[in-house]
Write a protein that holds these residues in place. Structure first.
Motif, PDB file in Angstrom:
ATOM      1  N   PHE A  42       3.006  22.633 -11.291  1.00 20.54           N
ATOM      2  CA  PHE A  42       1.860  22.822 -10.388  1.00 20.54           C
ATOM      3  C   PHE A  42       2.137  23.880  -9.334  1.00 20.54           C
ATOM      4  O   PHE A  42       1.241  24.612  -8.927  1.00 20.54           O
ATOM      5  N   ARG A  99       2.004  10.201 -10.798  1.00 20.57           N
ATOM      6  CA  ARG A  99       0.907  10.928 -11.442  1.00 20.57           C
ATOM      7  C   ARG A  99       1.461  12.202 -12.082  1.00 20.57           C
ATOM      8  O   ARG A  99       2.251  12.913 -11.489  1.00 20.57           O
ATOM      9  N   ARG A 100       1.046  12.476 -13.311  1.00 21.82           N
ATOM     10  CA  ARG A 100       1.535  13.620 -14.087  1.00 21.82           C
ATOM     11  C   ARG A 100       3.040  13.574 -14.324  1.00 21.82           C
ATOM     12  O   ARG A 100       3.660  14.575 -14.665  1.00 21.82           O
ATOM     13  N   ALA A 128       1.173   6.955  -6.464  1.00 18.24           N
ATOM     14  CA  ALA A 128       0.026   7.852  -6.678  1.00 18.24           C
ATOM     15  C   ALA A 128       0.418   9.299  -6.405  1.00 18.24           C
ATOM     16  O   ALA A 128      -0.093  10.228  -7.023  1.00 18.24           O
ATOM     17  N   PRO A 145      -6.198   8.051  -2.554  1.00 21.43           N
ATOM     18  CA  PRO A 145      -5.117   8.080  -3.556  1.00 21.43           C
ATOM     19  C   PRO A 145      -5.562   8.557  -4.931  1.00 21.43           C
ATOM     20  O   PRO A 145      -4.722   8.833  -5.774  1.00 21.43           O
ATOM     21  N   GLU A 146      -6.877   8.667  -5.187  1.00 22.01           N
ATOM     22  CA  GLU A 146      -7.306   9.131  -6.507  1.00 22.01           C
ATOM     23  C   GLU A 146      -7.271  10.653  -6.608  1.00 22.01           C
ATOM     24  O   GLU A 146      -7.489  11.221  -7.667  1.00 22.01           O
ATOM     25  N   GLN A 147      -6.961  11.334  -5.485  1.00 29.31           N
ATOM     26  CA  GLN A 147      -6.973  12.790  -5.481  1.00 29.31           C
ATOM     27  C   GLN A 147      -5.642  13.372  -5.944  1.00 29.31           C
ATOM     28  O   GLN A 147      -4.587  12.804  -5.696  1.00 29.31           O
ATOM     29  N   GLU A 148      -5.732  14.555  -6.584  1.00 25.85           N
ATOM     30  CA  GLU A 148      -4.523  15.324  -6.860  1.00 25.85           C
ATOM     31  C   GLU A 148      -4.040  15.911  -5.536  1.00 25.85           C
ATOM     32  O   GLU A 148      -4.836  16.129  -4.624  1.00 25.85           O
ATOM     33  N   LEU A 149      -2.752  16.167  -5.431  1.00 28.37           N
ATOM     34  CA  LEU A 149      -2.195  16.625  -4.162  1.00 28.37           C
ATOM     35  C   LEU A 149      -1.867  18.108  -4.148  1.00 28.37           C
ATOM     36  O   LEU A 149      -1.205  18.589  -3.248  1.00 28.37           O
ATOM     37  N   PHE A 150      -2.281  18.844  -5.185  1.00 29.27           N
ATOM     38  CA  PHE A 150      -2.012  20.281  -5.153  1.00 29.27           C
ATOM     39  C   PHE A 150      -3.284  21.048  -5.428  1.00 29.27           C
ATOM     40  O   PHE A 150      -4.276  20.462  -5.864  1.00 29.27           O
ATOM     41  N   ARG A 179       0.835  -1.203   0.000  1.00 32.91           N
ATOM     42  CA  ARG A 179       0.000   0.000   0.000  1.00 32.91           C
ATOM     43  C   ARG A 179       0.876   1.263   0.000  1.00 32.91           C
ATOM     44  O   ARG A 179       0.576   2.247  -0.688  1.00 32.91           O
ATOM     45  N   SER A 212      -3.804  22.231 -12.416  1.00 35.03           N
ATOM     46  CA  SER A 212      -5.151  21.678 -12.331  1.00 35.03           C
ATOM     47  C   SER A 212      -6.052  22.320 -13.385  1.00 35.03           C
ATOM     48  O   SER A 212      -5.787  23.420 -13.874  1.00 35.03           O
ATOM     49  N   ASP A 270       0.862   4.222  -2.661  1.00 35.28           N
ATOM     50  CA  ASP A 270       0.712   5.625  -2.238  1.00 35.28           C
ATOM     51  C   ASP A 270       1.833   6.476  -2.840  1.00 35.28           C
ATOM     52  O   ASP A 270       1.601   7.583  -3.331  1.00 35.28           O
ATOM     53  N   GLN A 308      -5.898  10.545   2.420  1.00 42.46           N
ATOM     54  CA  GLN A 308      -6.148   9.098   2.425  1.00 42.46           C
ATOM     55  C   GLN A 308      -6.855   8.618   1.165  1.00 42.46           C
ATOM     56  O   GLN A 308      -7.221   7.467   1.069  1.00 42.46           O
ATOM     57  N   GLU A 340      -2.715  13.780   6.549  1.00 47.47           N
ATOM     58  CA  GLU A 340      -2.445  12.911   5.410  1.00 47.47           C
ATOM     59  C   GLU A 340      -3.675  12.734   4.510  1.00 47.47           C
ATOM     60  O   GLU A 340      -4.782  12.557   4.988  1.00 47.47           O
TER      61      GLU A 340
END
Lengths: 315, 226
Positions: free
Chosen positions: B92, A187-188, A183, B221-226, A176, B117, A180, B219, B217
């Motif tokens: 980004f 990504r990008r 991901a 994982p399908e989300q963008e982080l910025f 996991r 984005s 993580d 939780q 954090e």
């Protein structure tokens, strides 16, 4: 009195360090080139296939025209393995000075980008040399009378992370955390996949992160850990990484990881420290072995993880 | 059988870009640029856009393409620069500089890495008729470097250092660049990430979250982080 081997002159070390830096910046190791080509042939997505083919073209162009394969020439660093019988002219203090000089000279001559700056003032000395820079890590090997100068140019922004997992997390937790990490960074294309993934398991926290970095940078694509349990997990994690679908530069594709290398160290009984490091597809590494008789041999395989280095079978 | 090299549209465009050229580029296309471009990343953005220093040359009349990059280049003789390798850095983190860059300098194409984005494209790029392009891999640095025909000038060297300075370069067939954000406000990575997330969720199947979490954090994982 024991016969001492001839001291390896600094001039020779300089020549090897300089050339290894040049090779690292411009030349993809053979295992990398094979992996690039195989990924391009196997890719099923058109855009990903187009980019993978360009990466192969780029590797050839960099060598043909002596251009760094990437403009972010990373943070040049050294891994130095010293044979236990080797003698060095001027000792380790002189060796360190020579290695720093080679990076400064290369920065100008081969157009390595001057990446190293003061972390607060952002002042750039312009030669990739400064406080604790470049990194020089040492290891030792019984019997040898040579020095291996391993040069790695690795980017520094994306792809490395650490997590204190616990025995209750187990292999599931490791998987996991790897997902993580991908991901977050594949990504990008932030970490520039396809990547080579190093995983550190166990040890102290700092050891764990260091092992993940060395596992990513200092093993060849396709080689397996000698412990079959670890080797099987390497293959399993690589399959998992490629099931994410990020593909080259995150455009969507079949190859996100060229290989996963795991290094283990004995851990605290209550913990499962885990670190992941991604080495981007600008796969930059070269090795020069300097012999006391004046020979320098360049090779692709760093041979860093020897049984002695892993402290296997030592009382 | 050899599969076709491309199944997507390619554009070979001159800079400064015309509105007509920009309008026909769609997210997911491949673009090659010829003509002048200038670099701007952390140093130039702060110096020029935040502290308000005017560059020593008239960027507006020269080009409307800005590259988030510091080239691997050196001064080969006084005032003469050579670039061996070129690449953009992750874009980004520069979203907040886009409004003044587009408004005050008339920039119509920003070349970065990995894009921003879709909100930024819709709210900032689209109203200015601007697009965002992405370099395609650190392993293409030599190809991009070869596209530098000539370094026209390097400015703010003393203020910003060579790796953050303002480079103005004449490009020839600079590419392949991925059209990331188009004038309609669509983002290629936003689209492709929807497909990847389906596959990614399968890879996550059956893997429990860690027993000890970290403050703040994300939780999902399908989300963008910025």
């Amino acid at each position: 009195m024991a016969v001492r081997t001839a001291a390896i002159p600094q001039e020779l070390i300089y020549r090897a360090a300089y050339e290894a830096n040049r090779l690292a910046a411009t030349t993809v190791p053979r295992d990398g080139l094979v992996a690039f080509q195989r990924a391009a042939q196997r890719e099923s997505k058109p855009l990903a296939r187009f980019v993978l083919r360009k990466i192969v073209d780029n590797a050839n162009l960099a060598v043909a025209e002596n251009r760094p394969m990437c403009a972010d020439t990373g943070l040049p660093r050294y891994y130095v393995k010293v044979g236990n019988e080797a003698a060095i002219e001027g000792g380790f203090v002189a060796l360190e000075r020579t290695l720093r000089q080679a990076v400064a000279d290369l920065t100008h001559d081969i157009q390595l980008r001057a990446n190293r700056v003061h972390p607060l003032t952002r002042h750039n000395p312009g030669n990739n040399v400064g406080i604790f820079a470049p990194n020089v890590d040492y290891s030792f090997e019984p019997d040898g009378d040579w020095i291996d100068i391993i040069v790695v140019h690795k980017g520094g922004l994306f792809g490395t992370d650490y997590r204190m997992l616990f025995p209750a997390d187990g292999v599931t937790g490791i998987k996991r955390f790897l997902l993580d990490n991908l991901a977050e960074f594949a990504r990008r294309g932030l970490s520039c996949p396809p990547v080579i993934i190093g995983v550190g398991l166990g040890g102290t926290k700092d050891q764990c992160v260091r092992l993940s970095k060395e596992a990513a940078c200092l093993r060849s694509i396709g080689d397996r850990h000698p412990d079959p349990l670890v080797a099987d997990l390497e293959v399993e994690l690589n399959d998992l990484a490629n099931r994410t679908g990020f593909g080259v530069m995150g455009v969507g594709g079949d190859t996100t990881s060229y290989d996963v290398h795991i290094e283990i160290a004995y851990a605290h009984t209550g913990g499962l420290p885990t670190a992941v490091s991604q080495l981007c597809h600008a796969y930059r590494r070269a090795v020069g072995r300097v012999h006391p008789d004046g020979r320098v041999e360049y090779r692709d395989d760093p041979q860093w993880f020897t049984p002695y280095y892993r402290r296997v079978g030592i009382e | 059988m050899e599969q076709p090299e491309t199944q997507f549209r390619e554009w070979h465009l001159g800079t400064p870009l015309s509105d007509e050229d920009i309008a026909q580029v769609r997210a997911g296309d491949i673009v090659y640029l010829s003509g002048p471009v200038f670099t701007a990343r952390d140093g130039v953005y702060e110096h020029m856009l935040v502290r308000g220093n005017e560059p020593p040359i008239d960027l507006r009349s020269l080009t409307n393409v800005s590259l988030q990059s510091s080239p691997a280049g050196v001064e080969v003789s006084p005032g003469v620069y050579k670039v061996s390798s070129l690449q953009a850095t992750a874009g980004f983190r520069y979203a907040r500089y886009m409004p003044p860059l587009l408004e005050r300098y008339g920039v119509k194409a920003v070349v970065g890495k990995g894009g921003m984005s879709e909100d930024v494209y819709r709210d900032i790029f689209k109203p200015h008729g601007a697009i965002c392009l992405s370099t395609m891999g650190y392993g293409l640095g030599a190809i991009y470097g070869k596209a530098v025909e000539r370094v026209l000038g390097v400015y703010w060297l003393k203020e910003l250092g060579i790796s953050e300075a303002l480079w103005v370069m004449q490009m020839k067939e600079f590419g392949p660049l991925l059209a990331e954000g188009d004038v309609q406000g669509h983002g290629f990575f936003t689209q492709v990430n929807e497909e990847i997330n389906v596959q990614l969720s399968l890879a996550y199947a059956g893997l429990r979250p860690p027993v000890f979490r970290r403050l703040g954090e994300e939780q999902r994982p399908e989300q963008e982080l910025f």
